[in-house]
Design an enzyme around this catalytic site. Structure first.
Site, mmCIF file in Angstrom:
data_model
loop_
_atom_site.group_PDB
_atom_site.id
_atom_site.type_symbol
_atom_site.label_atom_id
_atom_site.label_comp_id
_atom_site.label_asym_id
_atom_site.label_seq_id
_atom_site.Cartn_x
_atom_site.Cartn_y
_atom_site.Cartn_z
ATOM 1 N N THR A 88 -101.503 9.075 -24.993
ATOM 2 C CA THR A 88 -101.809 8.408 -24.151
ATOM 3 C C THR A 88 -102.549 7.116 -24.368
ATOM 4 O O THR A 88 -103.428 7.292 -23.243
ATOM 5 C CB THR A 88 -100.267 8.206 -23.142
ATOM 6 O OG1 THR A 88 -99.307 8.686 -23.227
ATOM 7 C CG2 THR A 88 -99.986 6.694 -23.266
ATOM 8 N N LYS A 164 -95.414 3.750 -27.345
ATOM 9 C CA LYS A 164 -95.126 4.641 -26.406
ATOM 10 C C LYS A 164 -95.636 4.516 -24.741
ATOM 11 O O LYS A 164 -94.932 4.949 -24.018
ATOM 12 C CB LYS A 164 -96.204 5.873 -26.867
ATOM 13 C CG LYS A 164 -96.910 7.295 -25.167
ATOM 14 C CD LYS A 164 -96.158 7.946 -25.498
ATOM 15 C CE LYS A 164 -95.289 8.662 -23.908
ATOM 16 N NZ LYS A 164 -97.051 9.851 -23.832
ATOM 17 N N LYS A 232 -101.615 4.819 -14.441
ATOM 18 C CA LYS A 232 -102.451 4.220 -16.046
ATOM 19 C C LYS A 232 -101.608 3.771 -16.773
ATOM 20 O O LYS A 232 -102.419 2.845 -17.357
ATOM 21 C CB LYS A 232 -103.056 5.948 -16.747
ATOM 22 C CG LYS A 232 -104.831 5.512 -17.470
ATOM 23 C CD LYS A 232 -103.819 6.107 -18.290
ATOM 24 C CE LYS A 232 -103.021 7.649 -18.747
ATOM 25 N NZ LYS A 232 -102.962 7.731 -20.360
#
Length: 288
Positions: A88, A164, A232
């Protein structure tokens, strides 16, 4: 096929093992070294790029930049190799990777995956794929070894990264929603397990609710995906919202809420635990 693999964390290890067990020659590099049965460990990332296709499963933008860009590995890679970034990363960095790969003569596809380590071990990941269709022709054997399904997001590679990021944002919203539902029901003596059976048997029968309700019921937060990585990914969502939600100056109410709560979870001592531990933090905070 000759397949290079970079990044053998829990997810990468399972993916590389499945590729090797499918009969491919896999050359893997990992920053912390190690061995993996059936996989040829190499001493440099450049050696992993001496392949037909390379998959990277590094944790974030900075790791990929350090290992592949700043080191010169990408610029020196054999022309025509196809590189799939399966982790990601930010949309902005994906755009940069498209440009850098074009300049280096290396094929690039964004291929982030959905699934926890047990799903990766079973070879049933969902691969979110985007990038030029001309680069995909020979990749079916790769996906057959690691994926249950490949989801096509089009010719523009960063679209897969946006998808995503959005999926991970929605998972955190589901985790927080279930935690707050527990606060309402447990306070009146409703046990978590029968409540979640009601939830998943009626209104919310999807895989995310089934999987994470089990984790919350059992209170087992061993990391499949660390809370720091969840934070994150929510930061990446906020960065993307700054571009895609100009009408609200990038402020999306639910995203802002889960980002703040995941941040508080990390600061509250859950950094190394699973990102589902946000539920534990929310419940304990609410119940005093």
């Amino acid at each position: 096929m000759d397949i290079g693999f970079i990044g053998l964390g829990a997810m990468g290890t399972a993916m590389a093992r499945n590729l090797a067990q499918a009969g491919h020659r896999v050359r893997a590099w990992n920053r912390s070294g190690g061995t993996l049965e059936g996989v040829d460990m190499v001493s440099t990332p450049a050696e992993a790029f001496a392949s037909d296709v390379v998959l990277t499963m590094l944790s974030e933008d900075g790791a990929i930049r350090e290992v592949l860009l700043d080191s010169g590995v990408l610029d020196a890679a054999p022309k025509g190799v196809v590189h799939l970034v399966c982790s990601t990363i930010s949309v902005a960095f994906a755009r940069e990777l498209v440009e850098r790969h074009e300049a280096a003569g290396v094929g690039y596809l964004s291929a982030p995956v959905l699934g926890r380590p047990d799903v990766a071990a079973a070879g049933q990941l969902n691969v979110i794929l985007a990038g030029p269709s001309a680069l995909r022709g020979g990749l079916d054997p790769v996906f057959a070894a690691i994926a249950g399904k490949v989801w096509d997001m089009g010719e523009d590679a960063p679209r897969a990264n946006a998808a995503k990021i959005a999926c991970n944002m929605l998972i955190t919203m589901a985790i927080e929603g279930m935690a707050e539902a527990v606060v309402l029901t447990e306070g009146l003596g409703v046990e978590r397990e029968p409540f979640f059976e009601l939830l998943t048997g009626t209104l919310f029968g999807g895989r995310i609710y089934q999987n994470y309700s089990g984790i919350i019921s059992e209170g087992k937060y061993e990391p499949g995906f660390k809370a720091t990585l969840g934070l994150k990914d929510l930061r990446l969502a906020k960065e993307l919202a700054a571009e895609t939600a100009p009408g609200t100056q990038g402020r999306l109410p639910m995203l802002d809420a889960v980002h703040a709560q995941m941040g508080a979870t990390v600061e509250g001592g859950y950094a190394a635990r699973d990102w589902a531990s946000m539920a534990d933090f929310t419940i304990k905070q609410a119940q005093g």
